[in-house]
Write a protein that holds these residues in place. Structure first.
Motif, PDB file in Angstrom:
ATOM      1  N   GLY A 287      22.000 -25.107 -10.728  1.00  0.00           N
ATOM      2  CA  GLY A 287      23.331 -24.871 -10.189  1.00  0.00           C
ATOM      3  C   GLY A 287      24.152 -23.868 -10.972  1.00  0.00           C
ATOM      4  N   ALA A 288      25.390 -24.264 -11.292  1.00  0.00           N
ATOM      5  CA  ALA A 288      26.359 -23.337 -11.873  1.00  0.00           C
ATOM      6  C   ALA A 288      26.510 -23.475 -13.386  1.00  0.00           C
ATOM      7  CB  ALA A 288      27.720 -23.545 -11.207  1.00  0.00           C
ATOM      8  N   VAL A 289      25.549 -24.100 -14.060  1.00  0.00           N
ATOM      9  CA  VAL A 289      25.658 -24.189 -15.521  1.00  0.00           C
ATOM     10  C   VAL A 289      25.603 -22.789 -16.123  1.00  0.00           C
ATOM     11  CG1 VAL A 289      24.609 -26.491 -15.591  1.00  0.00           C
ATOM     12  CG2 VAL A 289      23.164 -24.469 -15.888  1.00  0.00           C
ATOM     13  N   ASP A 290      26.119 -22.656 -17.323  1.00  0.00           N
ATOM     14  CA  ASP A 290      26.218 -21.349 -17.971  1.00  0.00           C
ATOM     15  C   ASP A 290      24.864 -20.936 -18.553  1.00  0.00           C
ATOM     16  OD1 ASP A 290      26.951 -19.041 -19.246  1.00  0.00           O
ATOM     17  OD2 ASP A 290      28.137 -20.023 -20.815  1.00  0.00           O
ATOM     18  N   THR A 291      24.110 -20.191 -17.793  1.00  0.00           N
ATOM     19  CA  THR A 291      22.782 -19.777 -18.250  1.00  0.00           C
ATOM     20  C   THR A 291      22.849 -18.650 -19.286  1.00  0.00           C
ATOM     21  OG1 THR A 291      22.626 -18.305 -16.328  1.00  0.00           O
ATOM     22  CG2 THR A 291      21.626 -20.484 -16.127  1.00  0.00           C
ATOM     23  N   LYS A 292      24.050 -18.110 -19.521  1.00  0.00           N
ATOM     24  CA  LYS A 292      24.200 -17.120 -20.590  1.00  0.00           C
ATOM     25  C   LYS A 292      24.222 -17.788 -21.962  1.00  0.00           C
ATOM     26  CE  LYS A 292      26.643 -13.752 -17.724  1.00  0.00           C
ATOM     27  NZ  LYS A 292      27.904 -12.981 -17.521  1.00  0.00           N
ATOM     28  N   ASN A 293      24.481 -19.081 -21.963  1.00  0.00           N
ATOM     29  CA  ASN A 293      24.412 -19.849 -23.200  1.00  0.00           C
ATOM     30  C   ASN A 293      22.938 -20.021 -23.579  1.00  0.00           C
ATOM     31  OD1 ASN A 293      24.025 -22.449 -24.748  1.00  0.00           O
ATOM     32  ND2 ASN A 293      26.257 -22.428 -24.710  1.00  0.00           N
ATOM     33  N   GLU A 294      22.572 -19.589 -24.770  1.00  0.00           N
ATOM     34  CA  GLU A 294      21.164 -19.572 -25.172  1.00  0.00           C
ATOM     35  C   GLU A 294      20.547 -20.970 -25.175  1.00  0.00           C
ATOM     36  OE1 GLU A 294      20.451 -17.505 -28.792  1.00  0.00           O
ATOM     37  OE2 GLU A 294      21.276 -15.600 -28.072  1.00  0.00           O
ATOM     38  N   LYS A 295      21.306 -21.957 -25.647  1.00  0.00           N
ATOM     39  CA  LYS A 295      20.769 -23.318 -25.690  1.00  0.00           C
ATOM     40  C   LYS A 295      20.531 -23.862 -24.286  1.00  0.00           C
ATOM     41  CE  LYS A 295      22.221 -25.099 -30.186  1.00  0.00           C
ATOM     42  NZ  LYS A 295      22.927 -26.199 -30.899  1.00  0.00           N
ATOM     43  N   VAL A 296      21.450 -23.566 -23.384  1.00  0.00           N
ATOM     44  CA  VAL A 296      21.300 -24.023 -21.999  1.00  0.00           C
ATOM     45  C   VAL A 296      20.098 -23.343 -21.352  1.00  0.00           C
ATOM     46  CG1 VAL A 296      22.363 -24.059 -19.709  1.00  0.00           C
ATOM     47  CG2 VAL A 296      23.739 -24.587 -21.735  1.00  0.00           C
ATOM     48  N   ALA A 297      19.995 -22.038 -21.536  1.00  0.00           N
ATOM     49  CA  ALA A 297      18.868 -21.294 -20.966  1.00  0.00           C
ATOM     50  C   ALA A 297      17.540 -21.804 -21.516  1.00  0.00           C
ATOM     51  CB  ALA A 297      19.028 -19.803 -21.257  1.00  0.00           C
ATOM     52  N   HIS A 298      17.519 -22.096 -22.811  1.00  0.00           N
ATOM     53  CA  HIS A 298      16.297 -22.631 -23.422  1.00  0.00           C
ATOM     54  C   HIS A 298      15.964 -24.005 -22.853  1.00  0.00           C
ATOM     55  CE1 HIS A 298      13.244 -23.560 -26.380  1.00  0.00           C
ATOM     56  NE2 HIS A 298      13.905 -24.653 -26.725  1.00  0.00           N
ATOM     57  N   SER A 299      16.980 -24.829 -22.651  1.00  0.00           N
ATOM     58  CA  SER A 299      16.756 -26.166 -22.095  1.00  0.00           C
ATOM     59  C   SER A 299      16.160 -26.083 -20.693  1.00  0.00           C
ATOM     60  CB  SER A 299      18.070 -26.952 -22.060  1.00  0.00           C
ATOM     61  OG  SER A 299      18.567 -27.174 -23.364  1.00  0.00           O
ATOM     62  N   ILE A 300      16.672 -25.174 -19.885  1.00  0.00           N
ATOM     63  CA  ILE A 300      16.144 -24.982 -18.530  1.00  0.00           C
ATOM     64  C   ILE A 300      14.672 -24.587 -18.588  1.00  0.00           C
ATOM     65  CG2 ILE A 300      16.282 -23.507 -16.478  1.00  0.00           C
ATOM     66  CD1 ILE A 300      19.347 -23.416 -16.977  1.00  0.00           C
ATOM     67  N   GLU A 301      14.343 -23.691 -19.506  1.00  0.00           N
ATOM     68  CA  GLU A 301      12.953 -23.253 -19.663  1.00  0.00           C
ATOM     69  C   GLU A 301      12.057 -24.415 -20.087  1.00  0.00           C
ATOM     70  OE1 GLU A 301      10.350 -19.912 -22.179  1.00  0.00           O
ATOM     71  OE2 GLU A 301      12.495 -20.177 -22.564  1.00  0.00           O
ATOM     72  N   VAL A 302      12.529 -25.204 -21.032  1.00  0.00           N
ATOM     73  CA  VAL A 302      11.760 -26.357 -21.515  1.00  0.00           C
ATOM     74  C   VAL A 302      11.494 -27.339 -20.377  1.00  0.00           C
ATOM     75  CG1 VAL A 302      11.914 -28.433 -22.964  1.00  0.00           C
ATOM     76  CG2 VAL A 302      12.487 -26.193 -23.919  1.00  0.00           C
ATOM     77  N   ILE A 303      12.521 -27.609 -19.591  1.00  0.00           N
ATOM     78  CA  ILE A 303      12.394 -28.563 -18.478  1.00  0.00           C
ATOM     79  C   ILE A 303      11.445 -28.026 -17.411  1.00  0.00           C
ATOM     80  CG2 ILE A 303      13.663 -29.671 -16.593  1.00  0.00           C
ATOM     81  CD1 ILE A 303      16.101 -29.705 -18.600  1.00  0.00           C
ATOM     82  N   ASN A 304      11.582 -26.760 -17.067  1.00  0.00           N
ATOM     83  CA  ASN A 304      10.680 -26.160 -16.073  1.00  0.00           C
ATOM     84  C   ASN A 304       9.226 -26.225 -16.538  1.00  0.00           C
ATOM     85  OD1 ASN A 304      12.399 -25.458 -13.959  1.00  0.00           O
ATOM     86  ND2 ASN A 304      12.984 -23.516 -14.904  1.00  0.00           N
ATOM     87  N   ASN A 305       9.006 -25.941 -17.810  1.00  0.00           N
ATOM     88  CA  ASN A 305       7.640 -25.959 -18.339  1.00  0.00           C
ATOM     89  C   ASN A 305       7.043 -27.361 -18.329  1.00  0.00           C
ATOM     90  OD1 ASN A 305       7.656 -23.211 -18.807  1.00  0.00           O
ATOM     91  ND2 ASN A 305       8.275 -23.396 -20.951  1.00  0.00           N
ATOM     92  N   ALA A 306       7.887 -28.360 -18.577  1.00  0.00           N
ATOM     93  CA  ALA A 306       7.388 -29.736 -18.648  1.00  0.00           C
ATOM     94  C   ALA A 306       7.211 -30.360 -17.271  1.00  0.00           C
ATOM     95  CB  ALA A 306       8.341 -30.589 -19.485  1.00  0.00           C
ATOM     96  N   VAL A 307       8.189 -30.152 -16.409  1.00  0.00           N
ATOM     97  CA  VAL A 307       8.198 -30.838 -15.114  1.00  0.00           C
ATOM     98  C   VAL A 307       7.501 -30.022 -14.034  1.00  0.00           C
ATOM     99  CG1 VAL A 307       9.685 -31.835 -13.332  1.00  0.00           C
ATOM    100  CG2 VAL A 307      10.320 -32.040 -15.746  1.00  0.00           C
ATOM    101  N   GLY A 308       7.645 -28.682 -14.125  1.00  0.00           N
ATOM    102  CA  GLY A 308       7.025 -27.827 -13.121  1.00  0.00           C
ATOM    103  C   GLY A 308       7.976 -27.470 -11.999  1.00  0.00           C
TER     104      GLY A 308
END
Length: 308
Positions: A287-308
């Motif tokens: 959604g509208a979370v701040d993906t410019k925030n490095e920690k948030v962007a990293h978290s999204i990547e981690v979740i995508n990699n784990a969950v698919g």
């Protein structure tokens, strides 16, 4: 024959429990995730990682298909045990999915919430222990003085948030005497104890909750529904907003109302801000979370990699 029938019934019930939480069981006993369920799970995991950025290090999917958050300590906490539970069972033995299932309302209210709507009242104690202290001694080492001798947990920015709240309440009280009357005298913050009538630790035990000035109409076990409705209707709307802006939830937004009670629960507020009802249909899933925030962007990547 009776034993075989019993075993068959148990298997059927087990499969039913899995499917009831948005899952399907495959032939090799692994779990296949429904897409809408998967989206909500990703959003929940992101809320947790955003809410506890210094304490949750990752997400892992095991061979069974079950998802865990990985804490800084290396310990893992299960997202969803796939067990269908009633409200009492969720309170006594919750998983992270149970804890985040109900979306906290950020809008103002004028009456007690509908029956068993208690967002944030379910707590996963393994998470609280990982973040705020594993026992009374560890918790007390993390306590700091917020204001006027009130002790609050310094971990995860909880004490810092309360300090900001008390400053903002001071400003609010200059123009809103009703708000001031609902704050003082403060009933307390840290108090290592169990919730009355249960064996579960109170959030006050972790130094993450504050009880403001008490009123006979404040608590569901003291007051009638009619009294609770009257108290909420009269309660200054600006006061919960100050707390919510600083990641605290208000017990006045529970059907088991606790109107003097505020609790630091960043994951609940983050979900309320970004992932309200119907969020399973948004694209992209974060959604509208701040993906410019490095920690948030990293978290999204981690979740995508784990969950698919």
């Amino acid at each position: 024959m009776r034993k075989i029938a019993t075993i068959f019934l148990a298997v059927i019930l087990s499969v039913t429990c899995f499917q009831a939480k948005g899952e399907e069981s495959s032939e090799d006993n692994n779990i296949t995730l429904d897409e809408k369920y998967k989206t909500i799970m990703k959003q929940d995991l992101l809320c947790l990682m955003m809410g506890y950025p210094d304490h949750i290090e990752g997400v892992v999917k095991e061979n069974s298909g079950l998802i865990y958050v990985v804490m800084k300590s290396g310990n893992k906490i299960l997202y969803d045990d796939m067990v269908k539970k009633n409200i009492d069972q969720k309170l006594k033995n919750p998983d992270l999915q149970d804890m985040l299932e109900q979306v906290y309302p950020l809008t103002s209210i004028s009456s007690v919430m509908k029956e068993n709507f208690d967002p944030g009242r379910i707590r996963v104690y393994s998470l609280l222990h990982e973040v705020y202290g594993k026992n009374k001694g560890e918790i007390e080492k993390n306590l700091r003085c917020a204001v006027n001798g009130l002790r609050f947990n310094s971990n995860n920015y909880a004490n810092d948030r309360l300090v900001q709240i008390m400053k903002q309440i001071g400003t609010l009280s200059q123009t809103n005497g009703k708000a001031m009357a609902c704050v003082y005298p403060i009933n307390g913050t840290y108090n290592y104890r169990v919730i009355s009538g249960t064996g579960r630790l109170s959030p006050h035990s972790f130094g993450i909750a504050i009880d403001l000035a008490s009123n006979p109409k404040d608590y569901w076990q003291w007051a009638s529904l009619e009294q609770g409705n009257q108290r909420i209707k009269e309660y200054p709307k600006e006061l919960p907003q100050v707390f919510e802006n600083n990641y605290f939830i208000w017990g006045g937004k529970w059907s088991h109302f606790d109107i003097l009670h505020y609790e630091y629960r960043p994951e609940i507020i983050i979900k309320a801000r970004y992932f309200r009802d119907g969020s399973e249909n948004i694209t992209p899933w974060y959604g509208a979370v701040d993906t410019k925030n490095e920690k948030v962007a990293h978290s999204i990547e981690v979740i995508n990699n784990a969950v698919g």
